[in-house]
Design a protein around this motif. Structure first.
Motif, short mmCIF file in Angstrom:
data_model
loop_
_atom_site.label_atom_id
_atom_site.label_comp_id
_atom_site.label_asym_id
_atom_site.label_seq_id
_atom_site.Cartn_x
_atom_site.Cartn_y
_atom_site.Cartn_z
N THR A 193 0.84 -1.21 0.00
CA THR A 193 0.00 0.00 0.00
C THR A 193 0.87 1.25 0.00
N THR A 194 1.99 1.21 0.74
CA THR A 194 2.90 2.36 0.70
C THR A 194 3.40 2.58 -0.72
N PHE A 195 3.71 1.47 -1.41
CA PHE A 195 4.16 1.54 -2.79
C PHE A 195 3.08 2.14 -3.69
N TYR A 196 1.85 1.64 -3.58
CA TYR A 196 0.76 2.19 -4.39
C TYR A 196 0.58 3.69 -4.13
N GLY A 197 0.61 4.05 -2.85
CA GLY A 197 0.43 5.46 -2.49
C GLY A 197 1.51 6.33 -3.10
N ALA A 198 2.76 5.84 -3.08
CA ALA A 198 3.87 6.62 -3.64
C ALA A 198 3.71 6.79 -5.14
N ILE A 199 3.28 5.71 -5.84
CA ILE A 199 3.07 5.80 -7.29
C ILE A 199 1.94 6.79 -7.59
N MET A 200 0.83 6.64 -6.88
CA MET A 200 -0.32 7.51 -7.16
C MET A 200 0.04 8.98 -6.97
N ALA A 201 0.74 9.25 -5.87
CA ALA A 201 1.07 10.65 -5.59
C ALA A 201 2.07 11.20 -6.59
N ASN A 202 3.15 10.44 -6.85
CA ASN A 202 4.28 11.01 -7.58
C ASN A 202 4.25 10.79 -9.08
N VAL A 203 3.43 9.83 -9.55
CA VAL A 203 3.31 9.66 -11.00
C VAL A 203 2.02 10.31 -11.51
N PHE A 204 0.97 10.29 -10.68
CA PHE A 204 -0.30 10.84 -11.16
C PHE A 204 -0.66 12.20 -10.56
N PHE A 205 -1.09 12.22 -9.31
CA PHE A 205 -1.77 13.42 -8.80
C PHE A 205 -0.88 14.65 -8.73
N LEU A 206 0.29 14.54 -8.08
CA LEU A 206 1.11 15.75 -7.92
C LEU A 206 1.63 16.28 -9.25
N PRO A 207 2.17 15.42 -10.15
CA PRO A 207 2.61 15.98 -11.44
C PRO A 207 1.47 16.59 -12.24
N MET A 208 0.28 15.96 -12.16
CA MET A 208 -0.85 16.52 -12.89
C MET A 208 -1.24 17.89 -12.34
N ALA A 209 -1.19 18.03 -11.01
CA ALA A 209 -1.51 19.33 -10.42
C ALA A 209 -0.54 20.39 -10.94
N THR A 210 0.74 20.00 -11.07
CA THR A 210 1.73 20.95 -11.58
C THR A 210 1.44 21.32 -13.03
N LYS A 211 1.09 20.31 -13.84
CA LYS A 211 0.84 20.64 -15.25
C LYS A 211 -0.41 21.50 -15.40
N LEU A 212 -1.42 21.20 -14.58
CA LEU A 212 -2.65 21.99 -14.67
C LEU A 212 -2.33 23.49 -14.54
N GLU A 213 -1.35 23.80 -13.70
CA GLU A 213 -0.98 25.20 -13.49
C GLU A 213 -0.40 25.79 -14.78
N ALA A 214 0.53 25.04 -15.39
CA ALA A 214 1.15 25.52 -16.63
C ALA A 214 0.09 25.67 -17.72
#
Lengths: 251, 251, 251, 251, 251
Positions: free
Chosen positions: A185-206
């Motif tokens: 679960t720690t692994f899944y959480g790290a993938i979700m945060a760092n491959v999907f949600f956080l990078p997408m939030a950054t791109k949304l800004e750009a």
């Protein structure tokens, strides 16, 4: 279709899959209950954090923005110049029948054809830009919140696994595999945060900044059409907006 | 009743319970002293962080806001238009007897019926909005502080358990269960922070914005009634306020 | 005496003691060198972070504020109204002999009796409020810094313990107790940060706002006395200041 | 010499040394390669973060500020009053020959003696204050960055030690001492960050504010001398600047 | 070539290599799949975070800025003074043929030779400065984001290694080396973040400020040439800009 977002995500997932299979089997990384608690938990907690209706809408808006093709400002400038030529040759009213694909430009052109005066025209279009920004910024805050919650639910899942394992330590041979599952679960959480949600939030800004620039060009262009400015000068004027991007490229 | 908050919290708890029972028994996750130290510690430290009276009030306000039904702005606009019609047909004084459910609208209508002039009317109602915002922001900071303190007290509990266990390492068979119990407080702290306090603080913010928008519509509507504006135009004017939300939906 | 701060701190300590004794003996949690390094380290590093004299003063100010009784604004309003009545019955000069307990109100009243004009009066009193705020904010930043340093020194202590233990691994039976002692400093640091320093820094902020409100009421009251305003209207005017708090209570 | 900074740092180091020797020998905490990687790494990375020349200068400025004696504002006020008396007795030009130790006051006095008019005088001296603030704030950001990099390089060192140890697990008796050495870099990083760099960055901020106040007093004093103000009133006026500090002390 | 950046990075890498080889062999720290997942993951996720084209450009701009030689303001001032002399001796038009290396100065000089009036001249050059700042700030945010993602992908790699290892615990002798490999990605992530990306982001900020100052000097100089100011006074005026840096050095 924006290639960057898709390419980046698929590439990351490919790398992760490769790393997994190089050192073991993919089967050891799939555990349905673990997937359920992290993905399910993050989705459910999003409904605690944001009003329900807004979650769906902002998510949809966010997705569309992330995977949509970046509008090409050069093309829109050419189109505005064409419209300016049309208005000069015929009349402002003739704009009404021009076929315009971009919805925002169409709205502006129709307002000009209706004879809206500059103050009102600007205020209506700028309001639209402000609403677009607000929607994007809200969508961004949802992605960011999901990115922060993913590792938290990963940790909750791992704690559940650890406590269950430690509470029933019978067979020492069992510790390893049980801990492996707990760590999933720690692994899944790290993938979700760092491959999907956080990078997408950054791109949304750009993306939001890009789209706002694009809309600002349209506003300036439409106002110039209203004033019957010279189409050639208009082209120069609008291309000045492009400079930051072009120069960033040429420097 | 806001379904999102409740549904999200219950769903998260359900997922957690499911994950627990899939890998062990629920009994291993209940330890009364551990519950006491985390929940009790967070509540007690809240009294160190905030003045006592304010804690109770803000908590009550927060809860009401979180679980209250979101006000429907369409309905309030219809009601304002009805009142505007009434004021036009009869007189401003007639508003005094109109039955108005919403307390804030009622206050505004009574002020209009009393012949309050626009400046004072606006100032009184805007003050009310400012106070509402301040209450919510204070409540939000309390939820946030509790969310930050939860993992801290979870860690304190786990440290106590670990130190006790390590200080008396007699029976190696005992280590596992003792560590499981020690980890329970970390688990409780993580659940409290990430399922309850932090997501609630986030929603409180969204709710505060929604309620402020709703109240702004009422202020604008009441002032228009005072000026005897055309009820039809009034409807258009007030619905302009809704656009951000509606467009967010339609986009 | 503010019951909240004391009650919260004692309650937390009680919970911690209970949790300790339930699972072991209190003796295992007392280690004088560990206490010295965490408490001593945090105090000493505070002298590196802040000028010496200021540390002592701000600490004293902070403590007084945290444990002082919250001033009752209703009472001060009553007293201001009494003084306004006195000034009307006799004269502004008569205020000089009135017995006023609150130092800030006394200062204001003496300035009025001396015939200070409004501009200067306001400027002198507002300066006092600004200094009070600055003192509190400085005190708060000291508490916050100590709260951030506590876990750091806890970790330094634990590292010392771990390195000492690992460097001399003779008797495996010794590992447990040695690690227990090493973890003690982390435990002390967590308690210091989360029960004392950080919550106190938070309350200092709330207290500062309360006291500033209280002083603002006095400034407004004293200026009204200077203008010889009607004592009844004065009471209404000053009670308007209380609204945020009262409404927060009544809502 | 500022006693606080030195006393705090030496005290912390003394406590740490005491704690080390109580539980083992100091020798176990000295490892030259570990020292090199943490201290060396932090210094080298500082050259990646900041322009070389600036690092040296800001470091020098920072050190001087941290260990310099706090200027005594009472003394400078007395000196300004003496200069005001001199200027009144003789003339502004006589100031040229007065012996003034403080460089900033000297600069101001010479400008007055040269007959510089108020606007220019103020602008020159305020620019000096702004430059001083900027230098300090730059120095502070260097200390802060070094404080953040110290634990990072501590962790890098520990990772190197752990990977080396784990990669060659022959003799289980060796694990303990090897892990002890690996943890040393984490320990060094924690000391460097929490005893040196971060607290010094905090004090630099306080010092900068103190020195700015001191310089503001001088600016005000020099301008008053230029206007030939009454030396007695001048003393009162300048001591008003001291109030925050004095009151902070007396409250 | 900026020596600081290169010297710092190479020095850090040298220290790390030394520390590795002192305690083991370099071979134990090279694992191609681990390198691929951390470096590859960070690069790929950057395409998710930022628009593709911008990534390439900003990266190029960033690199050029980091390793470029800092422009020497003294030299540019001398050159501006020479141009001012030339313009005085001959005419503004003569500037057209002057050989100017610096592109920004050249642009300004050509505008002057064309007889551009001050308002437009300033606006064109200031826009250029604003674009430069924006490019640098965008590049900085990319470096920062990569610095934040590096430890995240390090952790993802370590989790994969740990889960693989724990899931197949056959030979206890294998645990050590397997954990060593698992930790490698964390190690790579820490190096990438703390030796490359984060320090570079910090330097980019300092460089941007330096370059902006340099360009501001040119703007001021070019405007003075346009006004035909005295070349000697011009030198004094422009050197005033240098004061912060020089004084920072001399103090």
């Amino acid at each position: 279709m924006d290639i960057g977002t898709l390419f980046g995500i698929l590439g990351c997932l490919g790398l992760v899959l490769g790393a997994i299979m190089l050192g073991g089997s993919l089967l050891g990384f799939v555990d349905v209950p673990s997937i359920l608690i992290v993905i399910g938990g993050v989705i459910l907690v999003t409904f605690v954090m944001f009003p329900m209706k807004t979650v769906f809408n902002s998510f949809k808006v966010g997705m569309k923005t992330l995977f949509a093709k970046t509008p090409d400002p050069t093309q829109i400038i050419r189109q505005i110049v064409d419209l300016a030529n049309l208005a000069r040759r015929e009349s402002l009213v003739a704009l009404e029948k021009a076929s315009v694909e971009d919805e925002f430009l169409k709205k502006g052109v129709l307002l000009v054809a209706d004879g809206t005066e500059e103050g009102l025209l600007r205020s209506i279009l700028e309001t639209e830009i402000a609403f677009m920004r607000q929607r994007h910024s809200y969508g961004q805050s949802i992605f960011k919140a999901m990115g922060n919650m993913s590792p938290a639910f990963g940790m909750i899942g791992t704690l559940i696994g650890l406590i269950n394992m430690l509470g029933a330590l019978d067979d020492p041979n069992n510790i390893g595999p049980a801990m492996a599952v707990a760590l999933l679960t720690t692994f899944y959480g790290a993938i979700m945060a760092n491959v999907f949600f956080l990078p997408m939030a950054t791109k949304l800004e750009a993306r939001s900044a890009e789209e706002a620039l694009y809309m600002e060009i349209i506003v300036e262009g439409v106002v110039s059409i209203l004033h019957g400015e010279n189409p050639r000068l208009l082209q120069d004027k609008l291309e000045a907006f492009l400079n930051p991007a072009l120069r960033a490229g040429g420097n």
